[in-house]
Design a protein around this motif. Structure first.
Motif, PDB file in Angstrom:
ATOM      1  N   UNK A  92      30.538  -6.849  22.342  1.00  0.00           N
ATOM      2  CA  UNK A  92      29.792  -7.643  21.364  1.00  0.00           C
ATOM      3  C   UNK A  92      29.535  -6.839  20.095  1.00  0.00           C
ATOM      4  N   UNK A  93      29.085  -5.591  20.272  1.00  0.00           N
ATOM      5  CA  UNK A  93      28.790  -4.718  19.126  1.00  0.00           C
ATOM      6  C   UNK A  93      30.068  -4.409  18.353  1.00  0.00           C
ATOM      7  N   UNK A  94      31.173  -4.183  19.090  1.00  0.00           N
ATOM      8  CA  UNK A  94      32.454  -3.906  18.428  1.00  0.00           C
ATOM      9  C   UNK A  94      32.905  -5.060  17.554  1.00  0.00           C
ATOM     10  N   UNK A  95      32.748  -6.290  18.069  1.00  0.00           N
ATOM     11  CA  UNK A  95      33.116  -7.466  17.269  1.00  0.00           C
ATOM     12  C   UNK A  95      32.252  -7.586  16.019  1.00  0.00           C
ATOM     13  N   UNK A  96      30.950  -7.348  16.200  1.00  0.00           N
ATOM     14  CA  UNK A  96      30.039  -7.440  15.057  1.00  0.00           C
ATOM     15  C   UNK A  96      30.348  -6.370  14.020  1.00  0.00           C
ATOM     16  N   UNK A  97      30.695  -5.161  14.491  1.00  0.00           N
ATOM     17  CA  UNK A  97      30.996  -4.068  13.563  1.00  0.00           C
ATOM     18  C   UNK A  97      32.257  -4.361  12.765  1.00  0.00           C
ATOM     19  N   UNK A  98      33.289  -4.880  13.430  1.00  0.00           N
ATOM     20  CA  UNK A  98      34.524  -5.213  12.717  1.00  0.00           C
ATOM     21  C   UNK A  98      34.286  -6.327  11.700  1.00  0.00           C
ATOM     22  N   UNK A  99      33.473  -7.322  12.081  1.00  0.00           N
ATOM     23  CA  UNK A  99      33.135  -8.402  11.148  1.00  0.00           C
ATOM     24  C   UNK A  99      32.363  -7.860   9.948  1.00  0.00           C
ATOM     25  N   UNK A 100      31.465  -6.912  10.209  1.00  0.00           N
ATOM     26  CA  UNK A 100      30.682  -6.304   9.132  1.00  0.00           C
ATOM     27  C   UNK A 100      31.574  -5.574   8.144  1.00  0.00           C
ATOM     28  N   UNK A 101      32.531  -4.815   8.637  1.00  0.00           N
ATOM     29  CA  UNK A 101      33.437  -4.062   7.767  1.00  0.00           C
ATOM     30  C   UNK A 101      34.311  -4.997   6.930  1.00  0.00           C
ATOM     31  N   UNK A 102      34.813  -6.061   7.555  1.00  0.00           N
ATOM     32  CA  UNK A 102      35.631  -7.030   6.820  1.00  0.00           C
ATOM     33  C   UNK A 102      34.809  -7.719   5.738  1.00  0.00           C
ATOM     34  N   UNK A 103      33.571  -8.061   6.064  1.00  0.00           N
ATOM     35  CA  UNK A 103      32.680  -8.717   5.093  1.00  0.00           C
ATOM     36  C   UNK A 103      32.422  -7.803   3.899  1.00  0.00           C
ATOM     37  N   UNK A 104      32.162  -6.524   4.173  1.00  0.00           N
ATOM     38  CA  UNK A 104      31.919  -5.568   3.092  1.00  0.00           C
ATOM     39  C   UNK A 104      33.153  -5.429   2.204  1.00  0.00           C
ATOM     40  N   UNK A 105      34.332  -5.414   2.804  1.00  0.00           N
ATOM     41  CA  UNK A 105      35.568  -5.310   2.028  1.00  0.00           C
ATOM     42  C   UNK A 105      35.739  -6.530   1.132  1.00  0.00           C
ATOM     43  N   UNK A 106      35.471  -7.726   1.684  1.00  0.00           N
ATOM     44  CA  UNK A 106      35.597  -8.954   0.887  1.00  0.00           C
ATOM     45  C   UNK A 106      34.594  -8.966  -0.265  1.00  0.00           C
ATOM     46  N   UNK A 107      33.371  -8.530   0.011  1.00  0.00           N
ATOM     47  CA  UNK A 107      32.347  -8.510  -1.036  1.00  0.00           C
ATOM     48  C   UNK A 107      32.742  -7.553  -2.148  1.00  0.00           C
ATOM     49  N   UNK A 108      33.232  -6.367  -1.788  1.00  0.00           N
ATOM     50  CA  UNK A 108      33.630  -5.396  -2.817  1.00  0.00           C
ATOM     51  C   UNK A 108      34.741  -5.960  -3.688  1.00  0.00           C
ATOM     52  N   UNK A 109      35.697  -6.678  -3.068  1.00  0.00           N
ATOM     53  CA  UNK A 109      36.794  -7.274  -3.837  1.00  0.00           C
ATOM     54  C   UNK A 109      36.281  -8.350  -4.786  1.00  0.00           C
ATOM     55  N   UNK A 110      35.399  -9.226  -4.277  1.00  0.00           N
ATOM     56  CA  UNK A 110      34.883 -10.319  -5.105  1.00  0.00           C
ATOM     57  C   UNK A 110      34.024  -9.790  -6.254  1.00  0.00           C
ATOM     58  N   UNK A 111      33.237  -8.748  -5.995  1.00  0.00           N
ATOM     59  CA  UNK A 111      32.416  -8.157  -7.054  1.00  0.00           C
ATOM     60  C   UNK A 111      33.309  -7.564  -8.136  1.00  0.00           C
ATOM     61  N   UNK A 112      34.333  -6.831  -7.728  1.00  0.00           N
ATOM     62  CA  UNK A 112      35.238  -6.213  -8.710  1.00  0.00           C
ATOM     63  C   UNK A 112      35.995  -7.284  -9.490  1.00  0.00           C
ATOM     64  N   UNK A 113      36.408  -8.339  -8.779  1.00  0.00           N
ATOM     65  CA  UNK A 113      37.124  -9.426  -9.441  1.00  0.00           C
ATOM     66  C   UNK A 113      36.231 -10.150 -10.436  1.00  0.00           C
ATOM     67  N   UNK A 114      34.966 -10.375 -10.063  1.00  0.00           N
ATOM     68  CA  UNK A 114      34.041 -11.097 -10.945  1.00  0.00           C
ATOM     69  C   UNK A 114      33.878 -10.390 -12.276  1.00  0.00           C
ATOM     70  N   UNK A 115      33.724  -9.059 -12.236  1.00  0.00           N
ATOM     71  CA  UNK A 115      33.534  -8.333 -13.484  1.00  0.00           C
ATOM     72  C   UNK A 115      34.837  -8.139 -14.257  1.00  0.00           C
ATOM     73  N   UNK A 116      35.949  -8.454 -13.608  1.00  0.00           N
ATOM     74  CA  UNK A 116      37.222  -8.387 -14.321  1.00  0.00           C
ATOM     75  C   UNK A 116      37.505  -9.662 -15.105  1.00  0.00           C
ATOM     76  N   UNK A 117      36.986 -10.798 -14.606  1.00  0.00           N
ATOM     77  CA  UNK A 117      37.313 -12.076 -15.237  1.00  0.00           C
ATOM     78  C   UNK A 117      36.226 -12.579 -16.193  1.00  0.00           C
ATOM     79  N   UNK A 118      34.990 -12.070 -16.068  1.00  0.00           N
ATOM     80  CA  UNK A 118      33.949 -12.566 -16.975  1.00  0.00           C
ATOM     81  C   UNK A 118      34.198 -12.054 -18.389  1.00  0.00           C
ATOM     82  N   UNK A 119      33.778 -12.802 -19.401  1.00  0.00           N
ATOM     83  CA  UNK A 119      33.992 -12.368 -20.788  1.00  0.00           C
ATOM     84  C   UNK A 119      33.253 -11.068 -21.089  1.00  0.00           C
ATOM     85  N   UNK A 120      33.806 -10.294 -21.999  1.00  0.00           N
ATOM     86  CA  UNK A 120      33.164  -9.044 -22.388  1.00  0.00           C
ATOM     87  C   UNK A 120      34.150  -7.903 -22.399  1.00  0.00           C
ATOM     88  N   UNK A 121      33.931  -6.969 -23.278  1.00  0.00           N
ATOM     89  CA  UNK A 121      34.807  -5.809 -23.432  1.00  0.00           C
ATOM     90  C   UNK A 121      33.974  -4.546 -23.276  1.00  0.00           C
TER      91      UNK A 121
END
Length: 312
Positions: A3-32
């Motif tokens: 159970x803990x192993x499944x939760x840990x793997x889900x946590x790592x995948x979630x963190x990876x997705x969040x980091x990608x979305x955060x980086x993508x958001x600041x790449x597409x918003x207006x501003x230099x």
């Protein structure tokens, strides 16, 4: 462990997705970022040279992968605006915000647990109705307004602290705690109200179940039934709320810092957003997301310890 192993793997995948979305958001918003750093008087040549220096001309995925591996190694990059390591910028500020969130969290538990149990035991009585009426008002008050009211009452009228007179934990830890206890109370009060209501409702709901009637039929008094049977099951949804609340208190600390003039990561975050200082903003947001996700992971683990039947 499975159970803990499944939760840990889900946590790592979630963190990876969040980091990608955060980086993508600041790449597409207006501003230099280069224009924000050099100003509107900068020449096209100097802007292009700075973009090249900062790596802003590289493809998005190449920049993200490089940033991700550096982040994992603890290298958060350089601030575009101040040309200094991001880790150095937030290193002395992050502990302030974390300490505020933790103190607020413990204040919430210390007050809401006994009050919630008391209201559950005396449900429907006058004291319960009075507490729940006050509770309803406190639950609807936002952090910043509570901060303003506490500053006015305890700072300006009762003079228990000097508004704006922040004391650094590096120079005087006792003075630091004496000052931040008031913003911590402002953060905790709405969450105390939510926790009391949740605990009361959960205890009352559990008290209606068959196993409680069985416990009473065996000669147990109200306190034994409550503390040995009802409370253990009633705490499961409350712990869920506490996990989310701890993460929310971290965000609340950032808001309250502006009211009490506390130099935590909130001030750096707002300044960096205005300057398009993306390495600083991305680092702070990902760190906050990390705290939120890891907190939820430990909440799930605690769930399983409280009730081994939970496997999903």
């Amino acid at each position: 462990m499975k159970y803990i192993g499944k939760k840990l793997s889900t946590t790592l995948i979630t963190l990876l997705c969040i980091s990608f979305l955060v980086y993508l958001a600041f790449d597409v918003i207006p501003g230099d970022a280069a224009l924000a750093a050099l100003g509107t008087d900068a020449t096209p040549e100097s802007l292009e040279a700075l973009r090249e220096q900062l790596g802003l001309n590289r493809p998005f995925l190449q920049r993200y992968v490089a940033w991700l591996f550096d982040f994992i190694r603890g290298d958060f990059g350089m601030s575009y605006k101040y040309q200094m390591p991001v880790a150095e910028m937030i290193g002395s500020k992050l502990p302030i915000t974390i300490i505020m969130a933790l103190i607020s969290f413990f204040i919430m538990i210390a007050i809401s647990l006994p009050v919630g149990i008391y209201t559950a035991k005396h449900s429907g009585k006058l004291t319960d109705r009075l507490i729940m009426a006050v509770n309803q008002v406190m639950m609807s008050v936002p952090h910043f307004f509570m901060g303003i009211m506490i500053t006015y009452l305890f700072g300006l009228i009762l003079k228990l602290f000097t508004p704006g007179g922040f004391v650094s934990y590096e120079t005087d830890f006792g003075g630091f705690l004496a000052y931040i206890i008031f913003p911590c109370i402002a953060i905790a009060i709405p969450k105390i109200a939510m926790s009391v209501k949740m605990l009361r409702s959960s205890c009352i709901e559990e008290a209606k179940k068959d196993y409680v009637r069985t416990a009473y039929s065996k000669g147990n008094n109200t306190d034994k039934v409550l503390y040995r049977h009802v409370l253990r099951n009633a705490m499961i949804p409350v712990i869920t709320m506490w996990g989310m609340t701890l993460a929310d208190m971290l965000v609340g600390s950032i808001v309250i810092e502006q009211v009490f003039n506390i130099p935590g990561i909130g001030r750096i975050l707002l300044t960096s957003i205005s300057y398009r200082d993306y390495p600083v903003v991305e680092t702070i947001i990902v760190l906050i997301a990390f705290v939120v996700i890891v907190t939820n992971f430990f909440v799930d683990v605690i769930y399983q310890l409280i009730d081994p039947r939970i496997s999903v």
